[in-house]
Design an enzyme around this catalytic site. Sequence first.
Site, mmCIF file in Angstrom:
data_model
loop_
_atom_site.group_PDB
_atom_site.id
_atom_site.type_symbol
_atom_site.label_atom_id
_atom_site.label_comp_id
_atom_site.label_asym_id
_atom_site.label_seq_id
_atom_site.Cartn_x
_atom_site.Cartn_y
_atom_site.Cartn_z
ATOM 1 N N GLY A 82 0.807 -1.224 0.000
ATOM 2 C CA GLY A 82 0.000 0.000 0.000
ATOM 3 C C GLY A 82 0.835 1.267 0.000
ATOM 4 N N ASN A 160 -8.587 3.660 7.902
ATOM 5 C CA ASN A 160 -7.988 2.557 8.653
ATOM 6 C C ASN A 160 -8.165 2.701 10.162
ATOM 7 O OD1 ASN A 160 -6.187 4.696 7.623
ATOM 8 N ND2 ASN A 160 -4.737 3.879 9.099
ATOM 9 N N GLN A 188 -8.050 -0.626 2.869
ATOM 10 C CA GLN A 188 -8.883 -1.214 3.935
ATOM 11 C C GLN A 188 -10.208 -1.756 3.399
ATOM 12 O OE1 GLN A 188 -8.185 -1.912 7.101
ATOM 13 N NE2 GLN A 188 -6.189 -0.918 7.194
ATOM 14 N N SER A 208 -3.294 -3.499 -0.831
ATOM 15 C CA SER A 208 -2.212 -4.159 -0.090
ATOM 16 C C SER A 208 -2.656 -5.566 0.327
ATOM 17 C CB SER A 208 -1.873 -3.332 1.152
ATOM 18 O OG SER A 208 -0.966 -4.038 1.957
ATOM 19 N N HIS A 210 -1.573 -7.790 2.638
ATOM 20 C CA HIS A 210 -1.596 -8.331 4.008
ATOM 21 C C HIS A 210 -2.809 -7.917 4.822
ATOM 22 C CE1 HIS A 210 -0.076 -4.785 6.446
ATOM 23 N NE2 HIS A 210 0.310 -4.389 5.256
ATOM 24 N N THR A 246 12.841 -7.197 -9.975
ATOM 25 C CA THR A 246 12.398 -8.578 -10.213
ATOM 26 C C THR A 246 11.084 -8.824 -9.493
ATOM 27 O OG1 THR A 246 14.680 -9.292 -10.422
ATOM 28 C CG2 THR A 246 13.046 -11.019 -9.955
ATOM 29 N N CYS A 333 0.401 1.835 12.695
ATOM 30 C CA CYS A 333 1.715 2.187 12.153
ATOM 31 C C CYS A 333 2.401 3.249 13.001
ATOM 32 C CB CYS A 333 1.596 2.722 10.726
ATOM 33 S SG CYS A 333 0.641 1.666 9.673
HETATM 34 C C1 LIG Z 1 -5.453 2.774 4.465
HETATM 35 C C2 LIG Z 1 -4.069 2.250 4.363
HETATM 36 N N1 LIG Z 1 -3.300 2.643 3.326
HETATM 37 C C3 LIG Z 1 -2.048 2.197 3.171
HETATM 38 C C4 LIG Z 1 -1.476 1.321 4.079
HETATM 39 C C5 LIG Z 1 -0.067 0.874 3.864
HETATM 40 O O1 LIG Z 1 -0.032 -0.430 3.357
HETATM 41 P P1 LIG Z 1 1.300 -1.325 3.472
HETATM 42 O O2 LIG Z 1 1.374 -1.771 4.897
HETATM 43 O O3 LIG Z 1 1.046 -2.456 2.526
HETATM 44 O O4 LIG Z 1 2.429 -0.475 3.069
HETATM 45 C C6 LIG Z 1 -2.235 0.906 5.184
HETATM 46 C C7 LIG Z 1 -1.629 0.007 6.196
HETATM 47 O O5 LIG Z 1 -1.721 0.228 7.393
HETATM 48 C C8 LIG Z 1 -3.557 1.359 5.322
HETATM 49 O O6 LIG Z 1 -4.321 0.981 6.330
#
Ligand SMILES: Cc1ncc(COP(=O)(O)O)c(C=O)c1O
Length: 393
Positions: A82, A160, A188, A208, A210, A246, A333
């Site tokens: 992301g 998020n 999200q 993203s 994960h 790659t 984060c």
């Molecule tokens: C809304 C949002 N955007 C972007 C990201 C970033 O994604 P990534 O962890 O894959 O860099 C997150 C992750 O917390 C997110 O919740």
Amino acid sequence: MQNYEERKCMQLKKIYLDNAATTQVDERVLEEMQRVFLENYGNASSLHSFGQNALEEMEKSREKIARILGAKPKEIYFTSGGTESNNAAIKGIMNLNEKNKLIVSSIEHPSIIKTAEYLKEKGKKVFFAQVNEKGIIKIDELEKQIDSNTSLISVMHSNNEIGSIQPIKEIAEMCETKKVLFHSDIVQSTAKIKIDLNKLNLNLASVSGHKFYGPKGVGLLFVKEGTKIEPLIHGGGQEKKIRSGTENIPGIVGLAKALELTEENREQEMNRQEKLRDKLIKGLNEIKKSKLNGHETKRLANNVNFSFFGVEGEALITLLDFEGIQASTGSACSSKNLKISHVLEAIGLDHIWAHGSLRLSLGKNNTEKEIDYTLEKIPLVVEKLRKMSSVKI
Ligand SMILES: Cc1ncc(COP(=O)(O)O)c(C=O)c1O
């Protein structure tokens, strides 16, 4: 060494309510990835059969993802997640375009906010569009900011931290009328809300892996056919020169598998999570001097964000962890940072309330029993912390 099942059982003794931060990889995703790691490990740029097999794995995954998200395969560019997709979208448009103005919402993920701030330092005009007290963008104010110098607008599909869902279709229509490019961070929302990129009329979108039981470190950027962007990463010219390096074939295959699996019973699973969410909200509302952050109905099915007056969020997370409950305060984060979350600030939450925020984000492994246990523990922990607090309740 423990096998996957044994490890999963051990982890399930903990109640994981931080699925917005990340999710546990689905076992079936892992199996697919292991197969590719061991059998199809070629470099997709190599001309021999190992390389061609890897290329085929990647292109099949691209097709699968495009079909599920309502895009064309050639509109999907694989990235490292992301953060990279958001950087690539914003910088890729702003660095190419002569028009100098960027508008982003004030509650975007840091990978958008910080990118916008960086561009501002480099001389671009940046406007942070406000949201109302429920975390929904003020469209009228956004519209007033669009002028002939505006190149790009970026508004996330859902937030998020507080889970608020934005009127993306409406913003996209406005952007089309005003001939402004539109990017949305759908990180999200993917695999929770039906996404049809074609119908949503976006120019760019970030995903993203994960966040929906796929691997970390892999994601994608959707770029609508005809939308030109400058590459963020230069090198060997992979991904039609838009993203060199790659390709992470096991990750890409895992991303596609995870999306396919979540799509299979997305509606049913989201209804289930919504019921658990509403049970949590109802239970937490019974705690005195507590409040739900975000919109009551326009919110992600798995998101609960509450504030408890006079409680310190970090202490709350620590005590809940002792009880086996994994949650977060503010954005995962940046939760190590004592600063108040920019999202809670943007919805006008008082500092004293913002400090006592708790995010619980549900996932497919959470059960009603876990929710009952959580609802038993939180009031006790809140009471304990309030007794120690200098703030009068
Ligand atoms: C809304 C949002 N955007 C972007 C990201 C970033 O994604 P990534 O962890 O894959 O860099 C997150 C992750 O917390 C997110 O919740």
